[in-house]
Scaffold this motif. Sequence first.
Motif, mmCIF file in Angstrom:
data_model
loop_
_atom_site.group_PDB
_atom_site.id
_atom_site.type_symbol
_atom_site.label_atom_id
_atom_site.label_comp_id
_atom_site.label_asym_id
_atom_site.label_seq_id
_atom_site.Cartn_x
_atom_site.Cartn_y
_atom_site.Cartn_z
ATOM 1 N N PHE A 1 0.857 -1.186 0.000
ATOM 2 C CA PHE A 1 0.000 0.000 0.000
ATOM 3 C C PHE A 1 0.891 1.234 0.000
ATOM 4 O O PHE A 1 2.097 1.151 0.256
ATOM 5 N N PRO A 2 0.316 2.427 -0.287
ATOM 6 C CA PRO A 2 1.152 3.617 -0.513
ATOM 7 C C PRO A 2 1.959 4.049 0.705
ATOM 8 O O PRO A 2 1.572 3.809 1.855
ATOM 9 N N ALA B 1 -2.210 1.182 10.223
ATOM 10 C CA ALA B 1 -3.346 1.991 9.766
ATOM 11 C C ALA B 1 -3.536 1.868 8.259
ATOM 12 O O ALA B 1 -4.664 1.722 7.772
ATOM 13 N N GLY B 2 -2.438 1.923 7.490
ATOM 14 C CA GLY B 2 -2.535 1.799 6.044
ATOM 15 C C GLY B 2 -3.025 0.432 5.623
ATOM 16 O O GLY B 2 -3.800 0.301 4.658
ATOM 17 N N LEU C 1 -11.899 3.465 12.394
ATOM 18 C CA LEU C 1 -11.592 4.026 11.080
ATOM 19 C C LEU C 1 -12.802 4.019 10.151
ATOM 20 O O LEU C 1 -12.677 4.279 8.954
ATOM 21 N N GLY C 2 -13.972 3.689 10.692
ATOM 22 C CA GLY C 2 -15.194 3.795 9.909
ATOM 23 C C GLY C 2 -15.697 2.506 9.314
ATOM 24 O O GLY C 2 -16.699 2.504 8.596
ATOM 25 N N GLY C 3 -15.029 1.391 9.587
ATOM 26 C CA GLY C 3 -15.457 0.117 9.031
ATOM 27 C C GLY C 3 -16.366 -0.640 9.972
ATOM 28 O O GLY C 3 -16.572 -0.255 11.125
ATOM 29 N N LYS C 4 -16.919 -1.719 9.456
ATOM 30 C CA LYS C 4 -17.698 -2.614 10.295
ATOM 31 C C LYS C 4 -16.730 -3.346 11.217
ATOM 32 O O LYS C 4 -15.686 -3.822 10.790
ATOM 33 N N SER D 1 -6.183 6.933 13.810
ATOM 34 C CA SER D 1 -5.673 5.635 14.284
ATOM 35 C C SER D 1 -4.696 5.792 15.444
ATOM 36 O O SER D 1 -4.785 5.076 16.442
ATOM 37 N N ILE D 2 -3.760 6.720 15.326
ATOM 38 C CA ILE D 2 -2.730 6.882 16.363
ATOM 39 C C ILE D 2 -3.222 7.783 17.483
ATOM 40 O O ILE D 2 -2.878 7.597 18.647
ATOM 41 N N GLY D 3 -4.087 8.773 17.132
ATOM 42 C CA GLY D 3 -4.596 9.718 18.123
ATOM 43 C C GLY D 3 -3.958 11.080 17.945
ATOM 44 O O GLY D 3 -2.734 11.195 17.815
ATOM 45 N N GLU D 4 -4.803 12.122 17.923
ATOM 46 C CA GLU D 4 -4.273 13.469 17.681
ATOM 47 C C GLU D 4 -3.373 13.941 18.808
ATOM 48 O O GLU D 4 -2.404 14.663 18.580
#
Length: 418
Positions: free
Chosen positions: A43-44, A86-87, A293-296, A55-58
């Motif tokens: 992945f990129p 995360a990627g 991350l918005g997934g199921k 994913s990591i937290g702001e």
Amino acid sequence: MAEIIRSIRGMNDILPDVTPYWQAVEHILKTVLSGYGYQEIRFPIVEKTELFKRSIGEVTDIVEKEMYTFDDRNGDSLTLRPEGTAGCVRAAMQNGMLNQTQRLWYMGPMFRHERPQKGRYRQFHQVGVEAYGFDGPDIDAEMILLTARLWKALGLTGITLQINSLGSTDARLAYREELIRYFQAHQDQLDEDSLRRLHTNPLRILDSKNPDMQALNDAAPKLIHHLDSESRTHFEALCRTLDKAGISYEINPKLVRGLDYYGKTVFEWVTDQLGSQGTVCAGGRYDGLVAQLGGKGATAIGFAIGIERLIALLEATDALPERPQLDAYLVAVGELAAEQAPVLAEMLRDQIPGFKLISHCGGGSFKSQFKRADRSGARWTLILGEEEINNETVGVKTMATGEQETVSWCDLATHLRQ
């Protein structure tokens, strides 16, 4: 004269005298992973910044201080990946891979702007392994057994396994409140980092490397004593499997993760051979990340190994793999020999698969070419001059013994194979 442009601090060149070790280590990693049915995903290197903030937290050092973030020409905020999980999750979600179980691995560079030191660079390389859709402790055990097999395949010793359970979210929240009360009662003993984390991330105080904090942390309440029944059953089953497999481990109650999506099993393989950078491999369950991350929602577990740190450990323990030896160096003296040498070299490569051969280019005297052949470390020096051209032969010198023979072109491949 213009000043030479140099590499960015903490981003290092990996030179040809070192890359054979990287290639050997990467080959072993890939071989072991494929033996467990894990498949490569790529992945990129660049992702949307929002992916890592979520994913990591702001409010983390990585996001606030260490990420390489920039706006592209469209005004989108992009970031060089500081880690791979995360990627990998994003790629699996985007490509509809989470509707069934997955065993995946990836390898490549990551980027963090931190103070460079041995085993910790601004561009560093990791192999990451992730598994999705597995609920039970059997996949946790598989990942630990897989890493143990990696150390064996690499010839590494002196690496110890530490494990812990972070329990469920509810159990962890209750423990978090008890931990805050404990540290507040000893607030005068907390260092600056611990004071900053007291109300935002108190579990990370337990992971402090400050020796002055160790006694206080040792006496702190233990998360493993506050586990919910499901997490306790899960952890006990993992320990039984490791016991049956003969894997030694230490239950380290101070082994934690600072993010809420981690739960249940966490593990690290550590060594005392690399100074302060003692963690060789870190992993654990992150069942909450896919939903974050918005997934199921999907269960997930993974680990990462720093390749620079692995190479350093191999070097420190004299376990570096042997460099692959060059098979032959072809010396070509004279114009006719220079024309024929590439043809002869291609014939050998066709007839002996995997044959490693340097065909001399650039001319030069026999003496200068032979010096190059000697420095190359090749098993044989092949000698092609005017006489050999006329007779369609080649001189074959075995460098270890100094013995030299004359062999016809048509018999050369057979001779070398034998």
